[in-house]
Design an enzyme around this catalytic site. Structure first.
Site, PDB file in Angstrom:
ATOM      1  N   HIS A  37     -43.709   6.605 -14.373  1.00 20.53           N
ATOM      2  CA  HIS A  37     -42.527   5.744 -14.312  1.00 20.53           C
ATOM      3  C   HIS A  37     -42.718   4.485 -15.160  1.00 20.53           C
ATOM      4  O   HIS A  37     -41.766   3.990 -15.773  1.00 20.53           O
ATOM      5  CB  HIS A  37     -42.148   5.369 -12.882  1.00 20.53           C
ATOM      6  CG  HIS A  37     -40.843   4.641 -12.850  1.00 20.53           C
ATOM      7  ND1 HIS A  37     -39.623   5.287 -12.953  1.00 20.53           N
ATOM      8  CD2 HIS A  37     -40.559   3.316 -12.855  1.00 20.53           C
ATOM      9  CE1 HIS A  37     -38.663   4.390 -13.002  1.00 20.53           C
ATOM     10  NE2 HIS A  37     -39.195   3.177 -12.940  1.00 20.53           N
ATOM     11  N   HIS A  95     -42.101  -4.954 -16.691  1.00 20.29           N
ATOM     12  CA  HIS A  95     -40.963  -5.344 -17.532  1.00 20.29           C
ATOM     13  C   HIS A  95     -41.201  -6.641 -18.314  1.00 20.29           C
ATOM     14  O   HIS A  95     -40.871  -6.727 -19.490  1.00 20.29           O
ATOM     15  CB  HIS A  95     -39.708  -5.505 -16.682  1.00 20.29           C
ATOM     16  CG  HIS A  95     -39.226  -4.218 -16.110  1.00 20.29           C
ATOM     17  ND1 HIS A  95     -38.935  -3.125 -16.894  1.00 20.29           N
ATOM     18  CD2 HIS A  95     -38.999  -3.834 -14.831  1.00 20.29           C
ATOM     19  CE1 HIS A  95     -38.533  -2.135 -16.117  1.00 20.29           C
ATOM     20  NE2 HIS A  95     -38.569  -2.538 -14.868  1.00 20.29           N
TER      21      HIS A  95
HETATM   22 ZN   LIG Z   1     -38.083   1.533 -13.602  1.00 20.16          ZN
END
Ligand SMILES: [Zn+2]
Length: 303
Positions: free
Chosen positions: A234, A261
């Site tokens: 992921h 992120h």
């Molecule tokens: Zn994600």
């Protein structure tokens, strides 16, 4: 070979936003050459936000884009599916501020794009070939990109949890290997963290239908995991979506350790600033010539 692609037809999907819990309708539409991916808030008179690094707003739990105060949240899984399948140009219409989480992976978006079909366009795709290394570290977190003949990702994560532990993957994506090995990997969270997020008004739409939740010992989802190393896969899925905000597919090897992120976004913004690290080229990478039949390499390090 090396042509830009868009969708062959319009397709749509509905679902709820992970953080808002609100139902949202998404429509993907074909777009002309050199458009890139452009989000359109049809609930706000068609206000558009280009999927580009300069619009990245919040990157803690999701990659959100903002322009003139208008927000589009949780864009990374759809961006990953578009980049993973080689879509250069598309309009993404949405009627709320957050993309649907669907099952927590990129697979529903991949299926939607497959349903639309791909259409080659009359313009060459411009790739950014990495010429010299760029490295960013922050304590134990690290992300870097190195010159390479193709786009490749090496990702490692480490969580002090019996189900996760240390996971590491090397992945050289093309459309079919992306679809089989990365797109189905779901987002994950820890029960304690989920409770904290709920208190701060986040993950209102979260459930075992769209997030892999871990308590102190195990996976709480009754169906279990899709891959033993679904967590690391992921992370690669997120990375592919986040680096697409560079605006050109990269020809380089990304190495990420315990990143997320925020680090992915830093890599992209640093690269955009350090223009001597890369050059645009219309020569496609060696391995992308046969994206459907050539399988990427995917192996758990040390397994
Ligand atoms: Zn994600």
């Amino acid at each position: 070979m090396g042509q830009q692609h868009t969708l062959a037809s319009e397709v749509s999907l509905s679902g709820i936003g992970l953080h808002t819990g609100v139902t949202v309708n998404v429509r993907l539409r074909p777009a002309p050459v050199h458009t890139g991916v452009v989000f359109k808030r049809i609930d706000l008179d068609g206000f558009t936000i280009e999927a580009q690094s300069r619009h990245v707003a919040r990157v803690s739990y999701a990659t959100s884009l903002m322009k003139k105060g208008v927000l589009i949240s949780t864009t990374e899984h759809l961006l990953s599916a578009l980049a993973g399948l080689g879509i250069d140009n598309a309009i993404v219409e949405i009627d709320n501020l957050e993309l649907p989480i669907v099952d927590g992976s990129a697979l529903p978006f991949v299926k939607l794009i497959r349903q639309a079909g791909l259409r080659p366009q009359r313009a060459r795709r411009a790739y950014a070939r990495i010429l010299k290394p760029l490295e960013i570290s922050e304590g134990a977190k690290r992300i870097a990109i190195y010159p390479s003949e193709t786009f490749a990702v090496s990702y490692s994560i480490a969580f002090p949890h019996p189900v996760i532990g240390a996971q590491s993957l090397d992945f050289t994506p093309n459309a079919s290997s992306y679809e089989a090995n990365v797109a189905p990997a779901r987002t994950f969270g820890f029960l304690a963290e989920v409770e904290m997020l709920l208190k701060s008004g986040l993950v209102k739409g979260g459930s075992l239908e769209n997030v892999v939740v871990l308590d102190e010992e195990r996976v709480m989802n009754p169906e279990g995991l899709r891959f033993p190393d679904e967590f690391c896969r992921h992370k690669i899925l997120d990375l592919i979506g986040d680096v697409s905000l560079f605006g050109h597919p990269l020809i380089g090897h990304v190495v990420a350790e315990r990143a997320g992120h925020a680090m992915h976004a830093q890599l992209v913004s640093q690269l955009l600033r350090q223009k001597d690290c890369w050059a645009l080229t219309t020569s496609p990478p060696l391995s992308s010539g046969t994206p459907i039949s050539a399988l990427g390499v995917l192996a758990a390090a040390g397994a």
